[in-house]
Design a protein around this motif. Structure first.
Motif: not given
Length: 328
Positions: A235-243, A285-297
């Protein structure tokens, strides 16, 4: 720097101003065991990363330390950067441990693992594809064993990045006994495997020993940390590597395309190719894989130079106003 830092702290809170006082042994005594165990952890970690050249020199002679050092140089530099990036997880985990906030620790473990791997992945792609060219640009003539060491040590930093978040989480929770056990076993296995493989495969055997030992240690640390947080490693690996899969594939495709389509020799071309690979990685990454909070960061990080300039101007303005008042 230390004096300036203490003075700045005192300006924010006068009660924290440094002054001579008697040591409070009762407060220190309660933390001595953790402090001692933490030093042991640091010694074991240093042993894992430093024992390779020593074993090579003792068994094969000092002349073989040079190609091993050349091969591990670039990956070791990236490993130092990922370790520094992971240090921010320690105080967060320590705060969660005092607050018994396991839920936030779980989020911290996932986010920390994700960002350490995010930082290590493009460097690994560059070393795997452009590594031989980097070594030739650095030292000129390169032995084949040094290139193999580079490739294996690239795998080492990726395996190390997977377990780095778990290491700092366990450390922040005070699980130093677990760290000493896991890392001590990794150091011992590395020495034993190195001695067993060195005569057969040469200096490459030490890199294999390090890869196997650190990969097993990372798995053990992930197992302990995920078990503490009530989650599975998968579960950790799946969530960490998502995107991260798509940016990694895009960067790898760009790297292979540049290596096959152009003669990438010399520092200017190598630097240009590395920048192109990094841009492709970040853009995908920022166009397809990043989460909303990561784009804000990312936007906040992009604004840091502007904020730094404003803060510097404000400080200088205040300094000159104080000087004028003093003269008046």
């Amino acid at each position: 720097v230390a004096v300036l830092g203490l003075e700045l702290v005192a300006r924010y809170d006068a009660t924290l101003r440094f002054r001579p006082a008697r040591l409070k042994w009762d407060s220190l005594r309660a933390r001595m065991s953790f402090a001692f165990a933490s030093q042991v952890v640091r010694i074991v970690i240093k042993t894992i990363w430093e024992v390779g050249p020593l074993v090579v020199g003792l068994v094969l002679g000092s002349v073989w330390m040079v190609p091993f050092y050349v091969g591990e140089k670039f990956p070791r530099t990236v490993a130092g950067a990922t370790w520094q990036a992971g240090e921010v997880l320690f105080p967060v985990a320590s705060q969660d441990e005092r607050a018994h906030n396991t839920a936030r620790t779980r989020e911290t473990l996932e986010l920390g693992t994700r960002w350490v791997v995010f930082l290590a992945l493009p460097a690994c792609i560059i070393f795997w594809v452009l590594g031989p060219g980097l070594l030739r640009a650095w030292v000129g003539e390169v032995q084949p064993d040094a290139i193999r060491v580079l490739w294996l040590m690239t795998g080492v930093i990726l395996a190390d990045a997977l377990g780095l978040g778990a290491l700092y989480i366990l450390w922040g929770y005070g699980r130093t006994r677990t760290l000493v056990t896991v890392l001590g076993a990794a150091a011992l296995s590395m020495v034993v495997l190195s001695l067993g493989m060195l005569r057969v495969t040469g200096i490459v055997g030490v890199s294999w020993a390090m890869l196997i030992s650190i990969a097993l240690a990372s798995w053990a640390l992930l197992f302990k940390a995920t078990r503490m947080c009530g989650m599975e490693i998968s579960e950790l690996v799946r969530e960490s590597f998502r995107g991260l899969w798509l940016p990694g594939l895009v960067a790898a495709a760009v790297a292979v395309g540049l290596a096959r389509g152009f003669d990438i020799a010399g520092w200017p071309r190598l630097v240009g190719a590395s920048v192109a690979i990094g841009i492709a990685y970040l853009a995908s990454f920022f166009f397809r894989g990043a989460r909303a909070e990561e784009v804000e960061l990312a936007w906040q990080i992009a604004r840091l130079p502007q904020l730094a300039v404003r803060a510097s101007l404000k400080i200088f303005r205040g300094f000159f106003q104080s000087s004028d008042s003093f003269r008046g």
